[in-house]
Design a protein around this motif. Structure first.
Motif, mmCIF file in Angstrom:
data_model
loop_
_atom_site.group_PDB
_atom_site.id
_atom_site.type_symbol
_atom_site.label_atom_id
_atom_site.label_comp_id
_atom_site.label_asym_id
_atom_site.label_seq_id
_atom_site.Cartn_x
_atom_site.Cartn_y
_atom_site.Cartn_z
ATOM 1 N N LYS A 115 33.904 46.529 6.508
ATOM 2 C CA LYS A 115 34.240 46.759 5.299
ATOM 3 C C LYS A 115 33.651 45.959 4.355
ATOM 4 O O LYS A 115 33.497 44.840 4.534
ATOM 5 N N ILE A 116 33.546 46.371 2.942
ATOM 6 C CA ILE A 116 33.127 45.753 1.822
ATOM 7 C C ILE A 116 34.173 45.878 0.856
ATOM 8 O O ILE A 116 34.409 47.167 0.450
ATOM 9 N N PRO A 126 27.419 45.074 11.135
ATOM 10 C CA PRO A 126 26.739 43.761 10.869
ATOM 11 C C PRO A 126 25.795 43.323 12.229
ATOM 12 O O PRO A 126 25.932 43.582 13.178
ATOM 13 N N CYS A 127 24.683 42.742 11.664
ATOM 14 C CA CYS A 127 23.589 42.446 12.798
ATOM 15 C C CYS A 127 23.096 40.910 12.290
ATOM 16 O O CYS A 127 22.599 40.668 11.443
ATOM 17 N N SER A 128 23.286 40.025 13.540
ATOM 18 C CA SER A 128 22.699 38.585 12.980
ATOM 19 C C SER A 128 21.377 38.274 12.827
ATOM 20 O O SER A 128 20.945 37.404 12.251
ATOM 21 N N LYS A 141 23.466 41.759 5.686
ATOM 22 C CA LYS A 141 23.244 41.704 7.140
ATOM 23 C C LYS A 141 23.984 43.191 7.648
ATOM 24 O O LYS A 141 24.028 43.395 9.029
ATOM 25 N N ILE A 142 24.471 43.994 7.044
ATOM 26 C CA ILE A 142 24.912 45.398 7.583
ATOM 27 C C ILE A 142 23.804 46.267 7.752
ATOM 28 O O ILE A 142 22.913 46.630 6.856
ATOM 29 N N VAL A 143 23.627 46.995 8.921
ATOM 30 C CA VAL A 143 22.791 48.118 9.288
ATOM 31 C C VAL A 143 23.444 49.351 9.108
ATOM 32 O O VAL A 143 24.589 49.790 10.062
ATOM 33 N N PRO A 144 23.166 50.321 8.245
ATOM 34 C CA PRO A 144 23.948 51.626 8.110
ATOM 35 C C PRO A 144 23.362 52.677 8.977
ATOM 36 O O PRO A 144 22.133 52.693 9.074
#
Length: 300
Positions: A115-116, A126-128, A141-144
Motif C-alpha cells: 500500500k501507499i 517491495p524489493c530490498s 523500492k516497489i517493483v510493479p
C-alpha cells in the motif's frame, strides 16, 4: 459455466456476466466448472472465488461498467472516451485502456497487498535490492508487475481488434508477463539460477511444506512466498529477458518490419508454452515450475 448461467444474476438472461451473478458463485460451482479433482488440482481455488466476488464489487461502478454492472460495458466506455480517435477505424490508446482496468478493477486486490497512502497497489512488491535515494520515497523500492491486468489487456485487445476492428496505440508500453511459465523457462534453460543460500532456504521451506501436507513422490523444488525478494527479482528478470528473447526470436526466424512477431505472439506460442513443456520434461511427476510460489491464486 457461461452457458449454464453461473455468471448471470438473471435466470431469464443466462448468457451474460454481471455483478449479481459473480456474487453468488460458490467454490463448489467453480470447482465443478473447472473440473477440479484429485487428479486435476487447482491451487488457490478459494482465493479465485474471493477474487470473483471482489470483481462483482468493482463492477458496481457505472462510470466504467454501466448501470447494469456488466464487464462488457467497458467497451462503451472506451469507444466514447475523449482520447479515442474515431477516423476510419476507432483507435483506443493503451493508457486509456490501462487506466480503465487499473482504476476500474482496483477493488479486486486483497487489502493485505503493498500500500501507499492506504491504497492497495495490487501486484506490486517491495524489493530490498532496489536502489533508493538518500531521502527515499515509499514507492522507490516497489517493483510493479500487474501481471493479471496486463494479461487482461492482451486478452481484450485481440477480440476487439478481430471482431470490431478497433486499433490500439501504444502497445509497446505493455511488458512481458512475469509468471511462472515464462520465468520457469529462464531457469530450466539455465539462463537464470538461484544463489546457493536462497536455494537452500527455498528447499528447506518446500520440505517443511511437503511434510505438513503429507505430499509424496514429488520433485523437490525451492518454495517461496510471493513477496519474497527471490520471487520479485525472478519476475523482474523475466520481464527484461522476454524483451531480449523477442529480438533474438525474430532474428532467428528472419522476420522484420510488419512481419515480426509481437511480444504477445511470442508469449502465447513460444515462451509460455516452452516453459510448460520444459516443466513437464524436467519434473514429470508434478509438471511444476522450478520455483514454487505460496499463492492465493491472485498473483499467478
Amino acid at each position: 459455466m457461461f452457458k449454464a448461467g453461473y455468471f448471470s444474476g438473471d435466470p431469464t438472461e443466462p448468457y451474460q456476466v454481471n455483478a449479481a451473478g459473480l456474487n453468488r458463485l460458490s467454490p463448489g460451482q467453480l470447482a465443478i466448472g473447472l473440473q477440479v479433482s484429485d487428479k486435476n488440482p487447482l491451487a488457490g481455488l478459494e482465493g479465485r472465488v474471493a477474487l470473483l466476488s471482489k470483481l462483482a464489487e468493482a463492477l458496481e461502478q457505472p462510470e466504467y461498467f454501466g448501470s447494469t454492472s456488466r464487464p462488457g460495458n467497458l467497451l462503451d466506455y472506451l469507444l466514447s472516451h475523449p482520447t479515442t480517435q474515431a477516423s476510419t477505424l476507432p483507435i483506443v490508446t493503451i493508457p486509456t485502456l490501462w487506466d480503465a482496468l487499473t482504476n476500474g478493477l482496483a477493488k479486486i486486490w486483497p487489502a493485505s497487498r503493498t500500500k501507499i497512502n492506504g491504497t492497495s497497489l495490487g501486484d506490486a512488491w517491495p524489493c530490498s535490492s532496489m536502489p533508493s535515494s538518500p531521502q527515499a520515497q515509499p514507492w522507490e523500492k516497489i517493483v510493479p508487475f500487474h501481471k493479471l491486468t496486463q494479461w487482461l489487456c492482451y486478452s481484450l485487445m485481440a477480440p476487439m481488434t478481430r471482431l470490431l476492428n478497433i486499433q490500439f496505440a501504444g502497445v509497446e508500453l505493455l511488458t512481458g508477463l512475469p509468471e511462472y511459465r515464462n520465468g520457469g523457462l529462464l531457469i530450466d534453460t539455465g539462463l537464470v539460477n538461484l544463489k546457493a543460500a536462497d536455494m537452500e532456504r527455498g528447499v528447506h521451506a518446500y520440505k517443511h511444506d511437503a511434510m505438513v501436507k503429507g505430499q509424496v513422490c514429488m520433485h523437490v523444488v525451492p518454495l517461496f512466498s510471493a513477496d519474497d525478494d527471490v520471487v520479485v527479482e525472478w519476475r523482474a528478470l523475466t520481464i527484461g529477458f522476454l524483451d531480449d528473447l523477442l529480438i533474438e526470436v525474430n532474428k532467428m526466424l528472419k522476420l522484420d518490419g510488419p512481419n515480426q512477431l509481437s511480444l504477445a505472439q511470442m508469449l502465447e506460442a513460444g515462451s509460455w508454452k516452452g516453459g510448460r513443456e520444459l516443466a513437464e520434461v524436467s519434473r514429470p511427476n508434478t509438471k511444476a515450475p522450478p520455483i514454487m510460489i505460496i499463492s492465493d491464486g491472485t498473483v499467478f
